[in-house]
Design an enzyme around this catalytic site. Structure first.
Site, PDB file in Angstrom:
ATOM      1  CB  CYS A   1     -80.123 -18.977 -23.264  1.00 13.21           C
ATOM      2  SG  CYS A   1     -81.790 -18.084 -22.984  1.00 13.21           S
TER       3      CYS A   1
ATOM      4  CG  HIS B   1     -78.701 -15.708 -20.250  1.00 13.57           C
ATOM      5  ND1 HIS B   1     -78.755 -16.253 -21.517  1.00 13.57           N
ATOM      6  CD2 HIS B   1     -77.558 -15.935 -19.654  1.00 13.57           C
ATOM      7  CE1 HIS B   1     -77.608 -17.055 -21.352  1.00 13.57           C
ATOM      8  NE2 HIS B   1     -76.979 -16.897 -20.395  1.00 13.57           N
TER       9      HIS B   1
ATOM     10  CG  ASP C   1     -74.664 -19.539 -19.125  1.00 12.26           C
ATOM     11  OD1 ASP C   1     -75.234 -20.125 -19.920  1.00 12.26           O
ATOM     12  OD2 ASP C   1     -74.820 -18.126 -19.282  1.00 12.26           O
TER      13      ASP C   1
ATOM     14  CG  ASN D   1     -75.202  -7.863  -8.734  1.00  8.55           C
ATOM     15  OD1 ASN D   1     -75.810  -7.270  -7.928  1.00  8.55           O
ATOM     16  ND2 ASN D   1     -74.610  -9.191  -8.645  1.00  8.55           N
TER      17      ASN D   1
ATOM     18  CD  GLU E   1     -80.450  -3.536  -6.861  1.00  4.41           C
ATOM     19  OE1 GLU E   1     -79.744  -2.512  -6.591  1.00  4.41           O
ATOM     20  OE2 GLU E   1     -80.190  -4.164  -7.860  1.00  4.41           O
TER      21      GLU E   1
END
Length: 690
Positions: free
Chosen positions: A277, A334, A357, A397, A446
């Protein structure tokens, strides 16, 4: 001299495209000054040498054709015909006289801020047509009317002009920075980037439409997302996530986009092996910046790969605590890219940073690509916004639910988390090597009111309840401070009994090598024990990890997965915990021995100690750095005994002033891809003397 001779009946002797002047004004001089490279929406100057003829203002009429692509047309916006006018317009193709001196007339030419980027030809129309030369037109982050306009000069320097950077890897509790040479202005790179666009499936099928669509930064970014990987076409990189990297380079080897792009180009667009990645993202960043799109590399720690789009990552373990795998996964980290642009294809409010991406994970519209999607859409849970919002939303998420599968076929939940995924989303700060946490751009805190509203909007009915009965047995994994590669060290479980009665517990604690994307490798060590815990008491258990146990299986990623499974023997309830740790590599010491000056020899001393209890063979250092060293320099040093220092010196001549990065890599048979860097402020000779 940057002039092109003209053979013409119009008695125009030659045309000077003013390479140095124009390229400097358009912030493209780092590409060189031997060709014309300009940015759209801004005027550039050409000078016509008329020989014996005389240019008469208001009398002489001139026309021009600017065109790009093999099938240019006015209808597609890839061909423009325009005449000399009194003044230029920055909204459409135009030209005007800016100076007349003797037999020379200088003209200012301007392209519209939404012109397709690419290689153009410029033709003069008078009694006939005369080719004046070619030029490359790029996106323009300095132009307020361009879709990629970026107001901050500091951000333009970082996200367009900077040729070096840092990429973050590791875990949320141990973040490691990896230096990277983007090198977007290195010789030949711009032409390679234009060639990448021409390998696009859409270009090969319909070049007229594709070249026309290159006016859109959204379109170009999506094309790059597909073409940096080779899964569907003659893209740049092939990904591989295994221990077998025969036929190519292990992904950790790379620290330079330039080497990858030149290799792809020199082999007639054959895929370069291998990438993961951060390599895909770094190359995408190089190409984006080369074309004029502001771009930065971003790392998401604890990144979810949700294959069934339920925004929930389900992980399964057997009764011994060993992972049973599954299609969903959580990567330790990532890496993707963000590009800055407006979104005229969307309703207002979604301009700014867009995530895309290039790592091939899932298909989008039949192709392995992802994005661009506005960060605002991800943060607000607007999953219908183009492109691929659900996948990127899940990456930051998704909830995690851990199950144990019993021998009788039943299963039970051993742990849940709605805060594990999407931690410490990071990028390099503007103008410094400090890590910037940009988690707030992707998600609300959060547990906040806004976060709950976002999940309702995203139709996420699986969001775990944060308020409920506390588990009767709480288990936590902790580690020792000194977890250096080559050393033995301890890891621990702490089990707390939250009940008023004594508990008989069975603990299974094991360590296993793991890759950064969560793929399990060899088992390292395990322990099984039983013990009583007093009411409201606590019990610590240690597990010793020895170098000879983990040395081979952790050679590439330096990561170990720790899993603890506790069973309440009276109730048969299961409780679990997991943690990934990163082994610390040795540090490369870099010392600059001279005062860094442009075009003056500079010497650096490099050293590193062998931390392993065994001899290293085939040891070498490699060095590179934009505007410091041409290409990559390698010094081989043979073998290195345990505890022995490797020390070399490297000499080079900086060719440009400014802050530069010297990148150093150490490699050997048992210890490889050890990276280090040193910032070097190179000054002009007169500044150094002052």
């Amino acid at each position: 001299m940057n002039t092109e001779p003209i053979v013409s009946t119009l008695r125009i002797a030659r045309c000077d495209l003013e390479y140095k002047r124009n390229n400097t004004n358009h912030h493209t001089q780092l590409n060189g000054v031997n060709r014309l490279i300009v940015r759209r929406g801004w005027p550039f100057t050409i000078t016509l040498h008329c020989g014996e003829s005389t240019f008469q203002l208001g009398v002489t009429t001139l026309g021009f054709i600017a065109k790009t692509g093999p099938c240019s047309s006015k209808e597609k916006g890839t061909k423009a015909v325009f005449k000399l006018s009194e003044s230029i317009s920055e909204l459409h193709w135009s030209t005007a006289v800016c100076d007349i001196s003797g037999d020379k007339v200088s003209l200012s030419i301007c392209s519209p801020p939404d012109a397709p980027i690419g290689l153009y030809s410029l033709t003069l129309i008078q009694a006939g047509k005369v080719g004046l030369g070619t030029f490359v037109l790029l996106f323009n982050p300095w132009c307020p009317n361009d879709a990629v306009y970026l107001e901050s000069e500091e951000q333009r320097n970082e996200y367009v002009l900077s040729q070096d950077g840092l990429i973050y890897r590791g875990t949320p509790k141990y973040i490691v920075e990896k230096p990277w040479k983007f090198g977007q202005f290195e010789p030949g790179i711009l032409d390679i980037c234009l060639r990448i666009l021409n390998e696009n499936r859409k270009y090969l099928k319909n070049p007229a439409d594709d070249c026309s669509a290159r006016r859109s930064a959204v379109y170009v970014t999506r094309v790059l997302s597909a073409l940096i990987n080779c899964n569907d076409d003659k893209g740049v990189l092939q990904g591989r996530w295994s221990n077998n990297y025969s036929g190519g380079k292990e992904p950790g080897y790379w620290s330079d986009s330039v080497e990858i792009l030149h290799l792809w180009n020199s082999t007639s667009c054959m895929k370069v092996c291998y990438g993961q990645c951060w390599v895909f993202a770094a190359v995408a960043c190089t190409v984006s910046r080369a074309l004029g799109i502001p771009c930065r590399v971003v790392t998401n720690f604890e990144s979810a790969h949700d294959t069934n789009s339920n925004l929930k990552i389900e992980k399964y373990f057997d009764e011994n605590g060993h992972s049973l795998g599954g299609s969903d996964s959580v990567w330790n980290f990532h890496v993707w890219v963000e590009s800055w642009m407006s979104r005229p294809d969307l309703e207002p409010g979604y301009d700014g940073w867009q995530a895309s991406d290039p790592t091939p994970q899932e298909r989008s519209e039949g192709v392995f690509c992802c994005g661009p999607v506005p960060l605002k859409a991800i943060k607000e849970g607007e999953l219908t916004i183009k492109y691929d919002a659900p996948f990127l939303f899940a990456e930051v998420n998704a909830d995690v639910v851990n199950y144990v599968k019993h021998n009788n076929g039943s299963q039970s939940i051993i742990g849940t988390s709605s805060t594990t995924v999407g931690q410490k989303i990071s990028t390099k700060s503007v103008g410094s090597d400090v890590r910037e946490d940009i988690t707030h751009l992707y998600k609300y805190p959060e547990g906040s009111k806004e976060e709950r509203q976002v999940f309702q909007k995203a139709s996420h009915h699986n969001k775990l309840q944060k308020i409920g009965a506390e588990p009767r047995l709480r288990i936590k994994i902790s580690v020792s401070k000194d977890m250096k590669r080559g050393k033995d060290f301890y890891v621990f479980t702490d089990v707390v009994n939250k009940t008023p009665v004594s508990k008989l517990c069975q603990l299974k604690f094991y360590a296993q090598a793991v890759s950064y994307n969560g793929k399990l490798r060899d088992s390292i060590e395990q322990k099984e024990t039983s013990f009583d815990i007093a009411p409201n008491g606590e019990k610590r258990t240690s597990l010793r990890l020895k170098y000879h146990q983990y040395c081979e299986s952790t050679a590439l990623d330096n990561m170990i997965l720790l899993v603890a499974l506790i069973t309440d023997c009276s109730t048969k309830e299961y409780f679990g915990a997991t943690r990934t740790i990163v082994l610390e590599n040795p540090e490369i010491q870099i010392k600059i021995l001279d005062d860094p000056k442009v075009n003056q020899p500079l010497t650096a001393e490099i050293s590193m100690q062998n931390p392993l209890p065994e001899t290293l063979e085939n040891c070498s250092f490699s060095f590179e750095g934009t505007n410091l060293i041409a290409g990559k320099t390698i010094q081989r040093i043979g073998s290195l005994q345990p505890g022995e220092d490797a020390k070399v010196t490297v000499c080079f001549i900086p060719n440009s002033p400014g802050m530069r990065k010297l990148l150093v890599d150490f490699s050997s048979d048992k210890l490889c891809n050890i990276k280090g860097f040193k910032n070097i402020l190179v000054r002009c000779e007169q500044n150094a003397a002052a």
